[in-house]
Write a protein that holds these residues in place. Structure first.
Motif, PDB file in Angstrom:
ATOM      1  N   THR A 131       0.847  -1.195   0.000  1.00 47.10           N
ATOM      2  CA  THR A 131       0.000   0.000   0.000  1.00 47.10           C
ATOM      3  C   THR A 131       0.879   1.241   0.000  1.00 47.10           C
ATOM      4  O   THR A 131       1.305   1.724   1.047  1.00 47.10           O
ATOM      5  CB  THR A 131      -0.931   0.018   1.232  1.00 47.10           C
ATOM      6  N   ARG A 133       0.194   4.320  -0.658  1.00 51.47           N
ATOM      7  CA  ARG A 133      -0.431   5.491  -0.027  1.00 51.47           C
ATOM      8  C   ARG A 133      -0.072   5.551   1.460  1.00 51.47           C
ATOM      9  O   ARG A 133       0.257   6.600   1.997  1.00 51.47           O
ATOM     10  CB  ARG A 133      -1.948   5.448  -0.223  1.00 51.47           C
ATOM     11  N   HIS A 134      -0.110   4.402   2.130  1.00 49.02           N
ATOM     12  CA  HIS A 134       0.245   4.329   3.556  1.00 49.02           C
ATOM     13  C   HIS A 134       1.695   4.774   3.764  1.00 49.02           C
ATOM     14  O   HIS A 134       1.994   5.544   4.675  1.00 49.02           O
ATOM     15  CB  HIS A 134       0.026   2.914   4.093  1.00 49.02           C
ATOM     16  N   ALA A 136       3.653   6.645   1.756  1.00 45.13           N
ATOM     17  CA  ALA A 136       3.805   8.078   1.466  1.00 45.13           C
ATOM     18  C   ALA A 136       3.245   8.928   2.606  1.00 45.13           C
ATOM     19  O   ALA A 136       3.880   9.896   3.043  1.00 45.13           O
ATOM     20  CB  ALA A 136       3.134   8.423   0.141  1.00 45.13           C
ATOM     21  N   ASN A 137       2.087   8.565   3.111  1.00 45.30           N
ATOM     22  CA  ASN A 137       1.479   9.329   4.208  1.00 45.30           C
ATOM     23  C   ASN A 137       2.320   9.277   5.482  1.00 45.30           C
ATOM     24  O   ASN A 137       2.404  10.260   6.218  1.00 45.30           O
ATOM     25  CB  ASN A 137       0.056   8.842   4.492  1.00 45.30           C
ATOM     26  N   TYR A 138       2.929   8.130   5.754  1.00 44.19           N
ATOM     27  CA  TYR A 138       3.793   7.982   6.931  1.00 44.19           C
ATOM     28  C   TYR A 138       4.900   9.036   6.893  1.00 44.19           C
ATOM     29  O   TYR A 138       5.154   9.727   7.873  1.00 44.19           O
ATOM     30  CB  TYR A 138       4.387   6.570   6.965  1.00 44.19           C
ATOM     31  N   LYS A 140       5.152  11.771   4.831  1.00 40.83           N
ATOM     32  CA  LYS A 140       4.628  13.139   4.729  1.00 40.83           C
ATOM     33  C   LYS A 140       4.260  13.674   6.110  1.00 40.83           C
ATOM     34  O   LYS A 140       4.507  14.838   6.419  1.00 40.83           O
ATOM     35  CB  LYS A 140       3.401  13.181   3.816  1.00 40.83           C
ATOM     36  N   ALA A 141       3.706  12.809   6.947  1.00 35.86           N
ATOM     37  CA  ALA A 141       3.323  13.217   8.306  1.00 35.86           C
ATOM     38  C   ALA A 141       4.540  13.597   9.150  1.00 35.86           C
ATOM     39  O   ALA A 141       4.413  14.310  10.144  1.00 35.86           O
ATOM     40  CB  ALA A 141       2.546  12.091   9.003  1.00 35.86           C
ATOM     41  N   ARG A 145       9.171  14.832   1.791  1.00 36.39           N
ATOM     42  CA  ARG A 145       8.519  14.657   0.494  1.00 36.39           C
ATOM     43  C   ARG A 145       8.410  13.160   0.242  1.00 36.39           C
ATOM     44  O   ARG A 145       9.363  12.410   0.469  1.00 36.39           O
ATOM     45  CB  ARG A 145       9.350  15.276  -0.640  1.00 36.39           C
ATOM     46  N   THR A 148       3.826   8.252  -4.300  1.00 39.62           N
ATOM     47  CA  THR A 148       3.628   6.977  -4.969  1.00 39.62           C
ATOM     48  C   THR A 148       3.745   7.275  -6.459  1.00 39.62           C
ATOM     49  O   THR A 148       2.989   8.080  -6.992  1.00 39.62           O
ATOM     50  CB  THR A 148       2.250   6.380  -4.633  1.00 39.62           C
TER      51      THR A 148
END
Length: 174
Positions: A131, A133-134, A136-138, A140-141, A145, A148
């Motif tokens: 995944t 998205r998971h 990238a979000n990890y 980004k948080a 930068r 995906t």
């Protein structure tokens, strides 16, 4: 074949950009504003690289579904992607326009007739996971930068798509 998204964390080509700046400073100074070159020279700090490496270490402790991970290196993101495909015995597809890269990297590389996607990418990370998205979000948080940019494919070809998917270029063995 395992399903996996391709995620890039950090910005590609920064180590290569700093090398070009070091090797060609005089020529670049004649053609670019000093502020532009100073900004390009400041982007890959040791502290930022260390902070990203620590975040990757934390990510590894928390994450399931990881397929492949590697710090960027010589040959740039093109070589990094090629090595991932070889290691996984898989094809892949990546969107060139989604790859996180600084405008300074692109302009300096193109001015010197270099491919910005083949500049040393040490300091960035290539992560393939179930995944994206998971992943990238990890990052980004945590202030990094991350994007995906593609996925593994059953077909053996390793390709970049660009011009909003209208053109395709096959990666070559580094």
């Amino acid at each position: 074949m395992q399903k996996a998204d391709i995620v890039i964390v950090g910005q590609v080509g920064l180590a290569g950009t700093r090398k070009l700046l070091s090797d060609h400073r005089e020529l670049l100074t004649e053609n670019f504003p000093a502020a532009f070159l100073d900004q390009a020279d400041q982007v890959l700090s040791i502290e930022e690289t260390d902070r990203l490496a620590e975040a990757v270490e934390g990510f590894l402790k928390e994450t399931a579904g990881l397929v492949y991970i590697s710090e960027g290196g010589p040959g740039g993101i093109e070589a990094d992607l090629w090595r991932a495909g070889e290691a996984l015995k898989s094809g892949l597809s990546a969107d060139l326009q989604k790859i996180p890269i600084r405008q300074e990297t692109v302009e300096i590389a193109e001015f010197l007739n270099e491919n910005p996607y083949q500049l040393d990418s040490k300091g960035s990370w290539l992560i393939l996971a179930e995944t994206g998205r998971h992943v990238a979000n990890y990052f980004k948080a945590r202030g990094f930068r991350a994007a995906t940019v593609g996925e593994l494919k059953k077909e053996k070809g390793r390709v970049f798509h660009f011009d909003h998917g209208r053109e395709t270029r096959f990666l070559e063995k580094p």
